[in-house]
Design a protein around this motif. Structure first.
Motif, PDB file in Angstrom:
ATOM      1  N   ASP A 121      10.085  11.235 -15.763  1.00  0.00           N
ATOM      2  CA  ASP A 121       9.052  10.424 -15.101  1.00  0.00           C
ATOM      3  C   ASP A 121       7.707  10.476 -15.806  1.00  0.00           C
ATOM      4  O   ASP A 121       7.119   9.465 -16.145  1.00  0.00           O
ATOM      5  CB  ASP A 121       8.822  10.959 -13.689  1.00  0.00           C
ATOM      6  CG  ASP A 121       9.572  10.142 -12.680  1.00  0.00           C
ATOM      7  OD1 ASP A 121      10.180   9.145 -13.097  1.00  0.00           O
ATOM      8  OD2 ASP A 121       9.542  10.495 -11.500  1.00  0.00           O
ATOM      9  N   ALA A 142       5.719   7.744 -18.296  1.00  0.00           N
ATOM     10  CA  ALA A 142       4.391   7.209 -17.988  1.00  0.00           C
ATOM     11  C   ALA A 142       3.458   7.404 -19.181  1.00  0.00           C
ATOM     12  O   ALA A 142       2.710   6.513 -19.562  1.00  0.00           O
ATOM     13  CB  ALA A 142       3.825   7.892 -16.743  1.00  0.00           C
ATOM     14  N   ALA A 160       4.407   4.971 -21.929  1.00  0.00           N
ATOM     15  CA  ALA A 160       3.945   3.603 -21.691  1.00  0.00           C
ATOM     16  C   ALA A 160       2.510   3.432 -22.168  1.00  0.00           C
ATOM     17  O   ALA A 160       2.166   2.437 -22.818  1.00  0.00           O
ATOM     18  CB  ALA A 160       4.047   3.279 -20.195  1.00  0.00           C
ATOM     19  N   THR A 161       1.656   4.429 -21.899  1.00  0.00           N
ATOM     20  CA  THR A 161       0.270   4.301 -22.334  1.00  0.00           C
ATOM     21  C   THR A 161       0.170   4.374 -23.853  1.00  0.00           C
ATOM     22  O   THR A 161      -0.611   3.664 -24.467  1.00  0.00           O
ATOM     23  CB  THR A 161      -0.608   5.407 -21.725  1.00  0.00           C
ATOM     24  OG1 THR A 161      -0.046   6.659 -22.072  1.00  0.00           O
ATOM     25  CG2 THR A 161      -0.677   5.302 -20.218  1.00  0.00           C
ATOM     26  N   GLN A 212       1.267   1.005 -25.248  1.00  0.00           N
ATOM     27  CA  GLN A 212       0.285  -0.053 -25.032  1.00  0.00           C
ATOM     28  C   GLN A 212      -0.916   0.101 -25.943  1.00  0.00           C
ATOM     29  O   GLN A 212      -1.555  -0.881 -26.307  1.00  0.00           O
ATOM     30  CB  GLN A 212      -0.161  -0.058 -23.574  1.00  0.00           C
ATOM     31  CG  GLN A 212       0.834  -0.826 -22.735  1.00  0.00           C
ATOM     32  CD  GLN A 212       0.383  -0.992 -21.314  1.00  0.00           C
ATOM     33  OE1 GLN A 212      -0.679  -0.533 -20.928  1.00  0.00           O
ATOM     34  NE2 GLN A 212       1.200  -1.664 -20.533  1.00  0.00           N
ATOM     35  N   GLY A 271      12.611  -3.306 -21.185  1.00  0.00           N
ATOM     36  CA  GLY A 271      11.164  -3.496 -21.080  1.00  0.00           C
ATOM     37  C   GLY A 271      10.502  -3.312 -22.443  1.00  0.00           C
ATOM     38  O   GLY A 271       9.676  -4.123 -22.861  1.00  0.00           O
ATOM     39  N   SER A 284      17.310  14.523  -2.896  1.00  0.00           N
ATOM     40  CA  SER A 284      16.246  13.561  -2.598  1.00  0.00           C
ATOM     41  C   SER A 284      16.766  12.130  -2.789  1.00  0.00           C
ATOM     42  O   SER A 284      17.919  11.906  -3.124  1.00  0.00           O
ATOM     43  CB  SER A 284      15.047  13.835  -3.478  1.00  0.00           C
ATOM     44  OG  SER A 284      15.452  13.898  -4.820  1.00  0.00           O
ATOM     45  N   GLU A 285      15.859  11.197  -2.582  1.00  0.00           N
ATOM     46  CA  GLU A 285      16.267   9.791  -2.481  1.00  0.00           C
ATOM     47  C   GLU A 285      17.127   9.293  -3.649  1.00  0.00           C
ATOM     48  O   GLU A 285      18.092   8.570  -3.449  1.00  0.00           O
ATOM     49  CB  GLU A 285      15.008   8.942  -2.389  1.00  0.00           C
ATOM     50  CG  GLU A 285      15.171   7.705  -1.567  1.00  0.00           C
ATOM     51  CD  GLU A 285      13.792   7.214  -1.170  1.00  0.00           C
ATOM     52  OE1 GLU A 285      13.319   7.653  -0.124  1.00  0.00           O
ATOM     53  OE2 GLU A 285      13.198   6.434  -1.914  1.00  0.00           O
ATOM     54  N   ASP A 336      16.025  19.426  -1.463  1.00  0.00           N
ATOM     55  CA  ASP A 336      14.858  19.014  -2.238  1.00  0.00           C
ATOM     56  C   ASP A 336      15.220  18.165  -3.453  1.00  0.00           C
ATOM     57  O   ASP A 336      14.485  17.276  -3.834  1.00  0.00           O
ATOM     58  CB  ASP A 336      14.088  20.248  -2.726  1.00  0.00           C
ATOM     59  CG  ASP A 336      13.229  20.814  -1.623  1.00  0.00           C
ATOM     60  OD1 ASP A 336      13.005  20.089  -0.645  1.00  0.00           O
ATOM     61  OD2 ASP A 336      12.790  21.968  -1.736  1.00  0.00           O
ATOM     62  N   ASP A 337      16.313  18.506  -4.095  1.00  0.00           N
ATOM     63  CA  ASP A 337      16.713  17.763  -5.284  1.00  0.00           C
ATOM     64  C   ASP A 337      18.207  17.995  -5.479  1.00  0.00           C
ATOM     65  O   ASP A 337      18.850  18.567  -4.621  1.00  0.00           O
ATOM     66  CB  ASP A 337      15.903  18.241  -6.500  1.00  0.00           C
ATOM     67  CG  ASP A 337      15.742  17.102  -7.512  1.00  0.00           C
ATOM     68  OD1 ASP A 337      16.585  16.187  -7.497  1.00  0.00           O
ATOM     69  OD2 ASP A 337      14.794  17.132  -8.308  1.00  0.00           O
ATOM     70  N   ASP A 389      14.182  -1.349 -15.484  1.00  0.00           N
ATOM     71  CA  ASP A 389      13.390  -0.471 -14.619  1.00  0.00           C
ATOM     72  C   ASP A 389      13.028  -1.129 -13.294  1.00  0.00           C
ATOM     73  O   ASP A 389      13.127  -0.521 -12.236  1.00  0.00           O
ATOM     74  CB  ASP A 389      12.112  -0.039 -15.350  1.00  0.00           C
ATOM     75  CG  ASP A 389      12.374   1.083 -16.327  1.00  0.00           C
ATOM     76  OD1 ASP A 389      13.488   1.644 -16.269  1.00  0.00           O
ATOM     77  OD2 ASP A 389      11.484   1.390 -17.126  1.00  0.00           O
ATOM     78  N   ALA A 390      12.585  -2.385 -13.360  1.00  0.00           N
ATOM     79  CA  ALA A 390      12.116  -3.048 -12.141  1.00  0.00           C
ATOM     80  C   ALA A 390      13.263  -3.191 -11.142  1.00  0.00           C
ATOM     81  O   ALA A 390      13.097  -2.983  -9.935  1.00  0.00           O
ATOM     82  CB  ALA A 390      11.546  -4.416 -12.489  1.00  0.00           C
ATOM     83  N   VAL A 410      14.057   0.186  -9.575  1.00  0.00           N
ATOM     84  CA  VAL A 410      13.090   0.531  -8.534  1.00  0.00           C
ATOM     85  C   VAL A 410      13.403  -0.227  -7.251  1.00  0.00           C
ATOM     86  O   VAL A 410      13.359   0.339  -6.146  1.00  0.00           O
ATOM     87  CB  VAL A 410      11.651   0.227  -9.004  1.00  0.00           C
ATOM     88  CG1 VAL A 410      10.672   0.376  -7.853  1.00  0.00           C
ATOM     89  CG2 VAL A 410      11.262   1.146 -10.147  1.00  0.00           C
ATOM     90  N   ASN A 433      16.328   1.369  -5.580  1.00  0.00           N
ATOM     91  CA  ASN A 433      15.893   2.628  -4.970  1.00  0.00           C
ATOM     92  C   ASN A 433      15.135   2.392  -3.674  1.00  0.00           C
ATOM     93  O   ASN A 433      15.299   3.118  -2.699  1.00  0.00           O
ATOM     94  CB  ASN A 433      14.997   3.406  -5.939  1.00  0.00           C
ATOM     95  CG  ASN A 433      15.792   4.323  -6.834  1.00  0.00           C
ATOM     96  OD1 ASN A 433      16.138   5.419  -6.453  1.00  0.00           O
ATOM     97  ND2 ASN A 433      16.116   3.850  -8.015  1.00  0.00           N
ATOM     98  N   GLU A 434      14.296   1.377  -3.698  1.00  0.00           N
ATOM     99  CA  GLU A 434      13.510   1.038  -2.520  1.00  0.00           C
ATOM    100  C   GLU A 434      14.435   0.623  -1.372  1.00  0.00           C
ATOM    101  O   GLU A 434      14.283   1.080  -0.237  1.00  0.00           O
ATOM    102  CB  GLU A 434      12.590  -0.122  -2.890  1.00  0.00           C
ATOM    103  CG  GLU A 434      11.275  -0.136  -2.185  1.00  0.00           C
ATOM    104  CD  GLU A 434      10.337  -1.145  -2.847  1.00  0.00           C
ATOM    105  OE1 GLU A 434       9.813  -0.830  -3.915  1.00  0.00           O
ATOM    106  OE2 GLU A 434      10.178  -2.248  -2.299  1.00  0.00           O
TER     107      GLU A 434
END
Lengths: 428, 295
Positions: free
Chosen positions: A82, A86, A89-90, A93, A111, A202-203, A257-258, A393-394, A397, A400-401
Motif C-alpha cells: 500500500d 502510494a 505514484a508520486t 508523477q 494504470g 480484515s475486509e 485483524d488480518d 486498481d479502480a 477498489v 472491495n467497496e
C-alpha cells in the motif's frame, strides 16, 4: 544594531537553504556513488522475513554477473505494498521513476501503462526466449494489446483452502470437501462442535474468499470470461455464486485483524478452515520468529478451495521497465536476472513461492511448494481479483467497496448490482 | 533609514515562512479546489472544468454517506468524551493535590505519542476476539469474570466508531485537562472569596463564578478537538486499516487518490474536509480577532 541585522539575515538564509534542501532531498539519495559503480535502484515492498531474504539472494547473483553495477534496495515496508505504491505514484508523477519497480503482473499495471510510465519488454522476451519457458496462458493473461510490460519473478496461488485435520476429525468430516456443497456441509458439522468453521481476517480477505467462491461456483471458463467484453455479472449463475458466498460467509467467525491471526486460528485448532493464498504456507511452516513452526499434513493441511480443483488461480510479482529510468541498462540487467532460471530458483524457495518458469529445478521445491509446482505446470489458469491480475486498481477498489458494504447489510441483490456497475465502469 | 532599520529585519525574518505558507498552504488549497472542479478521473487526462458536479455526485455514493456518518459519530463521542474527561481531571487536580506535577505529566504524556503508535496498541486492546480467542481488553474482562463486558469494539456496525473514539479520548483528554487547569487557575481567588462571603455554597461558586469564566477555554478546546476529529486519518488506519466498517472521509480520500487513481474525486473529498474544518475554525478566528481588538 548591526548584530541584529546580521542575525536576521543569517536566519533568513538558513530558512531558504532548508526550503531548497527539502526540495531535492530525494535527488541527493539518488546521486551516483563515489566508487564509480553505477547504481540500480530496485523498488519493492519486500522487507518481511523470507521475501527480503529472497531479494538478497537475487541481489547476490545480480552483482556477481554485473561487476559494474551495484544493487540499491529501495524497498518500502508494508505487506501488501500500500505505502510503497502510494510513494511510487508520486515518484512516477514527478518523472523520477526508480530504475525498476515491483508490481503485480496483469491488469494492476494497466494504470501505469495507460499513463505511459512503462516501456514494453517484448524485445527482452524475444532475446531470452521467455515465451518458451513461461506458460502460454500466463503470457496471454499479462499481454496488453500484444505488448508485455513486466517480467514475472514468481507465482503465488490464491485458491488454497487451509484446514486443521484434527478439528475436521473431531467434527466427523472424513473427506476433504471438494465442492461447494460438501464444503457447506463440512462447515455445518464443524459449527456443531463449537469451533469456528471458517476464519477470516480484515475486509480484503473477504474479497479473497469471494474470488475463490466465484471460481468454484461459476467454473473456470465462466470466471475467466468475467474479465472480457462478454462478461455476465447480472445473470442467474452469478446470483447463485453470490448466494454461495453469503452462505459460506455466514459460517465465518469474528473477523481477525488480518490474514495471519485468521490463519493462526486454524493452526491453533480454534478454527477448521481458512481460504488464503499460499503465502500462508510460509507462515504455518516456518520456524517461530516469522512463522508458527507447525508440521504440514499433521498440524495443518491444504487443498484447492472448494470447486476449483484442476485450476490454478495465480498472481505474480513482477518487475517492470519504467520510461525514463535513470539507469536503463542497469534495469535491463536486473530484469534478466529476475527472468533467469538461476535468479528465480534463488529467490522463490526463500520467499515461499514457485518460479514462473516451467524449467525450474524441482528438487528445490518441497512439501507444499512441490504440489504447487506440479499444479502450475498442468492446471488451467485463472487470475486473482484481489491481487491485481484480472482487474485494474479502480475496479478492484469498487469490488472491495461492494464486499465491504455487503459485510454489513448482507444484501445479495445490492452486491450483484454494485459488482455489475463496477464491471461496467471499469474502463477495462 | 532608521525606520527601515526598524521593520526590515523583522520582515526578512518572516518572509520565508510567508512565502512557504502562501505556496504550500494557500496555493495548494486553491489548486485542490480547482482540481475538484474538473473531470480528471484518472491520472492521464487533463480534465476540463465541470463546476460543482463532483461535489454533488459524491453524495450518490453509499460509501460517502457512511464515511460522513462515521465522522460525525466519531466527532461527537470524541469531543464530548475528551472535554468531559479532561474537565473532570482538571477539576480533581484543581484543589491542589500532593504530587500534582507528576499527575500532570502522567495525564499529559499520551499527547506526546503519535496517533499511529496509539493505534497500534489499541488495535490489540480492542481486538474483537472473544472467550478463548480473546486478547487485549476482552481477555482482561474474561479473566476477571466480567464476560458480559466483552465486545466487538470497532467491528460493531452500529457503535464501532464510538469505540474508535476511545483511543482518541485517551490521547487528548490530558491536553484538555491542561487547558482547563490553566483556566481554573486563571479564576482570581478574590472572586471566589467574594462569592463565599455573599453566602454561596462551594457548588454555587463553581456554577456561577468558575464555569462561566471557563467558557473561552472550553471553546478553544472544542475547536482544537473538533478539527483534529474531522480530519482523523492516522488513528483509523493504524487501528483498522482501510475498511468500510470504519471508513471516514480522510481514509476514503486516500483510497480515491492512491487506490482508485481518481484525482478529482480525492480532491473533492479533501475539499469537503477543509470546508468542514473551516466551519469550526473560522468562527474561532473571528471570535479571537474581536477579543483582541477589545481593549
Amino acid at each position: 544594531m548591526r548584530r541584529r541585522w546580521m542575525a536576521a539575515v543569517a536566519v533568513t538564509v538558513a530558512g531558504l537553504l532548508t526550503l531548497t534542501a527539502c526540495g531535492d532531498g530525494g535527488g541527493a539519495a539518488q546521486s551516483p556513488q563515489a566508487d564509480g559503480k553505477k547504481k540500480v535502484e530496485v523498488f519493492s515492498w519486500w522487507t518481511g522475513p523470507g521475501e527480503a531474504d529472497g531479494l538478497k539472494a537475487m541481489k547476490e547473483i545480480f552483482e556477481k554477473q554485473n561487476p559494474g553495477l551495484t544493487f540499491f534496495d529501495a524497498a518500502v515496508a508494508g505487506g501488501s505494498g500500500d505505502k510503497a505504491r502510494a510513494l511510487l505514484a508520486t515518484k512516477l508523477q514527478a518523472d523520477t521513476p526508480p530504475d525498476t519497480f515491483q508490481g503485480h503482473a496483469g491488469a494492476e499495471l494497466q494504470g501505469y501503462i495507460k499513463a505511459g510510465d512503462l516501456e514494453p519488454v517484448n524485445s527482452l522476451y524475444d532475446e531470452l526466449k521467455l515465451k518458451d519457458v513461461f506458460p502460454q496462458q500466463l503470457i496471454d493473461q499479462i499481454s496488453v494489446q500484444g505488448q508485455i510490460y513486466s517480467v514475472p519473478v514468481n507465482i503465488h496461488r490464491s485458491n488454497v483452502m487451509w484446514f486443521n485435520p484434527a478439528v475436521l476429525k473431531e467434527a466427523g468430516v472424513t473427506e476433504v470437501p471438494a465442492t461447494i456443497e460438501t464444503f457447506v456441509a463440512a462447515l455445518e458439522k464443524v459449527k456443531k462442535t463449537g469451533k469456528v468453521p471458517l476464519s477470516i481476517g480484515s475486509e480484503w480477505t473477504m474479497v479473497h474468499l469471494l474470488e475463490s467462491v466465484l471460481l468454484g461456483s461459476l467454473g473456470t471458463d465462466a470466471y475467466n470470461k468475467l474479465w472480457t467484453a462478454g462478461s455476465d455479472w447480472s445473470g442467474p449463475a452469478m446470483t447463485k455464486a453470490l448466494n454461495d458466498f453469503k452462505t459460506i460467509l455466514s459460517y465465518a467467525g469474528d473477523p481477525a485483524d488480518d490474514w495471519q491471526p485468521a490463519a493462526k486460528q486454524v493452526a491453533d485448532g480454534q478454527a477448521a478452515f481458512t481460504i488464503m493464498g499460499d503465502w500462508a504456507y510460509g507462515y504455518f511452516h516456518n520456524p517461530p520468529d516469522g512463522g508458527l513452526g507447525k508440521k504440514s499434513k499433521t498440524d495443518f493441511d491444504w487443498a484447492p478451495s472448494p470447486g476449483t480443483g484442476g485450476t490454478f488461480m495465480w498472481l505474480s510479482d513482477s518487475f517492470t521497465l519504467p520510461k525514463g529510468a535513470p539507469n536503463r541498462d542497469g534495469a535491463l540487467a536486473w530484469l534478466k536476472v529476475a527472468a533467469s532460471k538461476e535468479g528465480q530458483d534463488a529467490f522463490n524457495p526463500k520467499k515461499g513461492s514457485i518460479p514462473a518458469r516451467k524449467d525450474a529445478d524441482t528438487s528445490l521445491y518441497t512439501d507444499y511448494l512441490a504440489d504447487a509446482l506440479k499444479d502450475w505446470g498442468s492446471n488451467k489458469l485463472a487470475g486473482s481479483i484481489q491481487h491485481g491480475v484480472v482487474v485494474n486498481d479502480a475496479w478492484r477498489v469498487a469490488i472491495n467497496e461492494a464486499v465491504g458494504l455487503f459485510h454489513t447489510d448482507k444484501d445479495v441483490a445490492a452486491l450483484q448490482a454494485s459488482l455489475a456497475e463496477a464491471a461496467k465502469n471499469s474502463g477495462q | 533609514m532608521t525606520r527601515v532599520r526598524r521593520w526590515l529585519p523583522g520582515l526578512l525574518l518572516v518572509t520565508p515562512s510567508i512565502i512557504a505558507i502562501a505556496v504550500f498552504v494557500y496555493g495548494m488549497l486553491g489548486w485542490n479546489f480547482r482540481l475538484a472542479m474538473t473531470d480528471r478521473h484518472d491520472e492521464i487526462s487533463e480534465g476540463s472544468f465541470v463546476g460543482l458536479e463532483n461535489f454533488v455526485t459524491l453524495w450518490d455514493q453509499k460509501r460517502w454517506g457512511i464515511s460522513v456518518n462515521h465522522a460525525v459519530v466519531f466527532t461527537v463521542v470524541f469531543v464530548f468524551g475528551a472535554l468531559a474527561l479532561g474537565w473532570l481531571l482538571a477539576f480533581l487536580m484543581e484543589k491542589g493535590i500532593k504530587g500534582e506535577g507528576t499527575f500532570r505529566a502522567v495525564y499529559l504524556f499520551p499527547m506526546a505519542i503519535s496517533f499511529v503508535a496509539t493505534g497500534v496498541v489499541w488495535r490489540w486492546l480492542m481486538n474483537s476476539g472473544q472467550d478463548e480467542r480473546a486478547v487485549g481488553l476482552n481477555r482482561l474482562f474474561d479473566s476477571l469474570g466480567l464476560d458480559f463486558l466483552q465486545w466487538e469494539w470497532f467491528r460493531n456496525p452500529d457503535w464501532g466508531m464510538a469505540a474508535m473514539a476511545i483511543p482518541a479520548i485517551w490521547q487528548m483528554s490530558g491536553y484538555v485537562m491542561a487547558l482547563f487547569l490553566a483556566g481554573f487557575r486563571g479564576v482570581p481567588e478574590d472572586l471566589r472569596e467574594a462569592a463565599r462571603v455573599d453566602g454561596c455554597t462551594e457548588w454555587q461558586v463553581y456554577r456561577h463564578i468558575v464555569l462561566p469564566l471557563l467558557r473561552p477555554v472550553t471553546l478553544s478546546a472544542l475547536i482544537i478537538l473538533g478539527h483534529i476529529s474531522l480530519k482523523v486519518f492516522d488513528l483509523i488506519v493504524a487501528v483498522s486499516g482501510k475498511q468500510i466498517i470504519t471508513d471516514v472521509p480522510a481514509v476514503f480520500m486516500w483510497v480515491a487518490v492512491f487506490d482508485s487513481h481518481d484525482p478529482a474525486k480525492g480532491a473533492t473529498i479533501a475539499a469537503y474536509i477543509v470546508l468542514a474544518v473551516s466551519v469550526f475554525v473560522i468562527p474561532y478566528l473571528v471570535w479571537t480577532l474581536r477579543k483582541e481588538r477589545r481593549p
